[in-house]
Design an enzyme around this catalytic site. Structure first.
Site, PDB file in Angstrom:
ATOM      1  N   ALA A  23       0.803  -1.221   0.000  1.00  0.00           N
ATOM      2  CA  ALA A  23       0.000   0.000   0.000  1.00  0.00           C
ATOM      3  C   ALA A  23       0.835   1.271   0.000  1.00  0.00           C
ATOM      4  O   ALA A  23       0.425   2.296  -0.553  1.00  0.00           O
ATOM      5  CB  ALA A  23      -0.935   0.003   1.208  1.00  0.00           C
ATOM      6  N   ARG A  35      -4.485   0.437   7.284  1.00  0.00           N
ATOM      7  CA  ARG A  35      -4.400   0.380   8.741  1.00  0.00           C
ATOM      8  C   ARG A  35      -3.787   1.600   9.420  1.00  0.00           C
ATOM      9  O   ARG A  35      -3.695   1.645  10.631  1.00  0.00           O
ATOM     10  CB  ARG A  35      -3.628  -0.878   9.162  1.00  0.00           C
ATOM     11  CG  ARG A  35      -4.398  -2.158   8.863  1.00  0.00           C
ATOM     12  CD  ARG A  35      -3.647  -3.407   9.319  1.00  0.00           C
ATOM     13  NE  ARG A  35      -4.487  -4.569   9.198  1.00  0.00           N
ATOM     14  CZ  ARG A  35      -4.676  -5.263   8.082  1.00  0.00           C
ATOM     15  NH1 ARG A  35      -4.070  -4.881   6.980  1.00  0.00           N
ATOM     16  NH2 ARG A  35      -5.463  -6.328   8.051  1.00  0.00           N
ATOM     17  N   ASP A 101      -5.303  -1.686  -6.994  1.00  0.00           N
ATOM     18  CA  ASP A 101      -5.653  -0.435  -7.684  1.00  0.00           C
ATOM     19  C   ASP A 101      -5.237  -0.392  -9.147  1.00  0.00           C
ATOM     20  O   ASP A 101      -5.579   0.547  -9.869  1.00  0.00           O
ATOM     21  CB  ASP A 101      -5.046   0.764  -6.959  1.00  0.00           C
ATOM     22  CG  ASP A 101      -3.539   0.598  -6.705  1.00  0.00           C
ATOM     23  OD1 ASP A 101      -2.806   0.194  -7.636  1.00  0.00           O
ATOM     24  OD2 ASP A 101      -3.101   0.859  -5.567  1.00  0.00           O
ATOM     25  N   HIS A 116      -3.484  -9.932  -5.307  1.00  0.00           N
ATOM     26  CA  HIS A 116      -4.827  -9.909  -4.711  1.00  0.00           C
ATOM     27  C   HIS A 116      -5.903  -9.466  -5.698  1.00  0.00           C
ATOM     28  O   HIS A 116      -7.034  -9.205  -5.297  1.00  0.00           O
ATOM     29  CB  HIS A 116      -4.840  -8.988  -3.485  1.00  0.00           C
ATOM     30  CG  HIS A 116      -4.046  -9.533  -2.336  1.00  0.00           C
ATOM     31  ND1 HIS A 116      -3.315  -8.722  -1.473  1.00  0.00           N
ATOM     32  CD2 HIS A 116      -3.853 -10.806  -1.906  1.00  0.00           C
ATOM     33  CE1 HIS A 116      -2.718  -9.490  -0.562  1.00  0.00           C
ATOM     34  NE2 HIS A 116      -3.014 -10.736  -0.808  1.00  0.00           N
ATOM     35  N   HIS A 142     -26.338  -7.318 -12.255  1.00  0.00           N
ATOM     36  CA  HIS A 142     -26.141  -7.375 -13.706  1.00  0.00           C
ATOM     37  C   HIS A 142     -27.479  -7.179 -14.413  1.00  0.00           C
ATOM     38  O   HIS A 142     -28.420  -7.947 -14.207  1.00  0.00           O
ATOM     39  CB  HIS A 142     -25.521  -8.724 -14.087  1.00  0.00           C
ATOM     40  CG  HIS A 142     -25.078  -8.792 -15.504  1.00  0.00           C
ATOM     41  ND1 HIS A 142     -24.761  -9.971 -16.138  1.00  0.00           N
ATOM     42  CD2 HIS A 142     -24.880  -7.813 -16.438  1.00  0.00           C
ATOM     43  CE1 HIS A 142     -24.397  -9.724 -17.376  1.00  0.00           C
ATOM     44  NE2 HIS A 142     -24.458  -8.421 -17.579  1.00  0.00           N
ATOM     45  N   CYS A 145     -28.721 -10.466 -16.589  1.00  0.00           N
ATOM     46  CA  CYS A 145     -29.159 -11.753 -16.027  1.00  0.00           C
ATOM     47  C   CYS A 145     -29.615 -11.658 -14.575  1.00  0.00           C
ATOM     48  O   CYS A 145     -30.097 -12.648 -14.015  1.00  0.00           O
ATOM     49  CB  CYS A 145     -28.057 -12.810 -16.160  1.00  0.00           C
ATOM     50  SG  CYS A 145     -26.656 -12.547 -15.041  1.00  0.00           S
ATOM     51  N   ASN A 207      10.996   0.736   3.273  1.00  0.00           N
ATOM     52  CA  ASN A 207       9.763   0.964   4.020  1.00  0.00           C
ATOM     53  C   ASN A 207      10.005   2.038   5.085  1.00  0.00           C
ATOM     54  O   ASN A 207      11.127   2.205   5.555  1.00  0.00           O
ATOM     55  CB  ASN A 207       9.292  -0.334   4.689  1.00  0.00           C
ATOM     56  CG  ASN A 207       7.821  -0.304   5.042  1.00  0.00           C
ATOM     57  OD1 ASN A 207       6.985   0.044   4.208  1.00  0.00           O
ATOM     58  ND2 ASN A 207       7.485  -0.667   6.269  1.00  0.00           N
TER      59      ASN A 207
END
Length: 233
Positions: A23, A35, A101, A116, A142, A145, A207
């Site tokens: 992130a 978080r 993203d 992910h 949708h 359907c 980091n």
């Protein structure tokens, strides 16, 4: 702790690099993390439930109202995405991202594994048809359907596809240098990808807070954008 200029030398010298991104790579593009004090989980009870398969099935409206907050279509790739993409045009580079993203793809990075998934890849659970994400943000049913729409992301309680796991492990195995960027590196199975690296491959972490990794690694404690803006390509 390694200085930025020394870290850049290591990156420049590595023949093959695999980046593991989280992130912190997207926050400079205006996308909140999960978080931190400004994160999307703040003030929400059981936020993981809202991103779970159970919530999608049993409380779909609650799931839908939460997931819509994660869309930031106005966000653009920042200096980190751009420099990684530029590196990938010079030598073999893979990106395995926790982020949903799609910004590494938007930056035209050649080899990306969205570990992910991707919020902007939406499909119908009933007929499996792909649906434009813009339509999903107006309604989660949708029109053709009557099936429930959802983004193609890995929810809590769901497994990973064989293709994603195979591509991710192969990318780690092929690297001479594995660079962890902008993540606390605490979420499994993403943090277990290091098990697949070649025994001679080096590990670097970029980091703002120190990481706890069992393998020997180089720690660069800084905002990732501060390092990547200094890389000359």
């Amino acid at each position: 702790m390694t200085a930025i200029k020394d870290a850049i030398k290591i990156i420049d010298a590595a023949p093959k690099i695999t980046f593991l991104t989280g992130a912190g790579v997207s926050t400079p593009s205006g996308i909140p993390d999960y978080r931190s004090l400004q994160g999307v989980y703040q003030g929400i009870d059981q936020p993981e439930y809202l991103l779970s398969h159970d919530c999608l099935v049993y409380e779909p409206q609650k799931f839908y109202q939460f997931i819509k907050q994660l869309y930031h279509p106005e966000a653009q790739p920042n200096i980190i995405h751009k420099k990684i993409a530029a590196l990938a045009r010079k030598k073999p580079v893979w990106v395995i991202s926790q982020n949903i993203d799609g910004l590494h793809d938007k930056a035209k990075t050649p080899h990306v594994v969205n570990f992910h998934g991707n919020l902007y890849d939406v499909y119908c659970c009933k007929c499996n048809q792909s649906i434009p994400w813009e339509k999903y943000l107006t309604c989660d049913i949708h029109e053709n359907c009557g099936g429930r729409l959802r983004p193609n992301i890995v929810l809590y309680g769901e497994g990973f596809t064989t293709d994603v796991v195979n591509h991710a492990t192969a990318a780690v195995k092929s690297a001479d240098l594995v660079v962890i960027v902008g993540t606390s590196f605490q979420v499994a199975p993403f943090n277990q990808l290091l098990y697949y690296r070649d025994k001679h491959a080096k590990i670097m972490a970029i980091n703002q807070t120190p990481l706890a990794i069992q393998e020997p690694f180089t720690m660069v404690q800084c905002a990732a954008e501060d390092l990547f803006k200094e890389i000359n390509i």
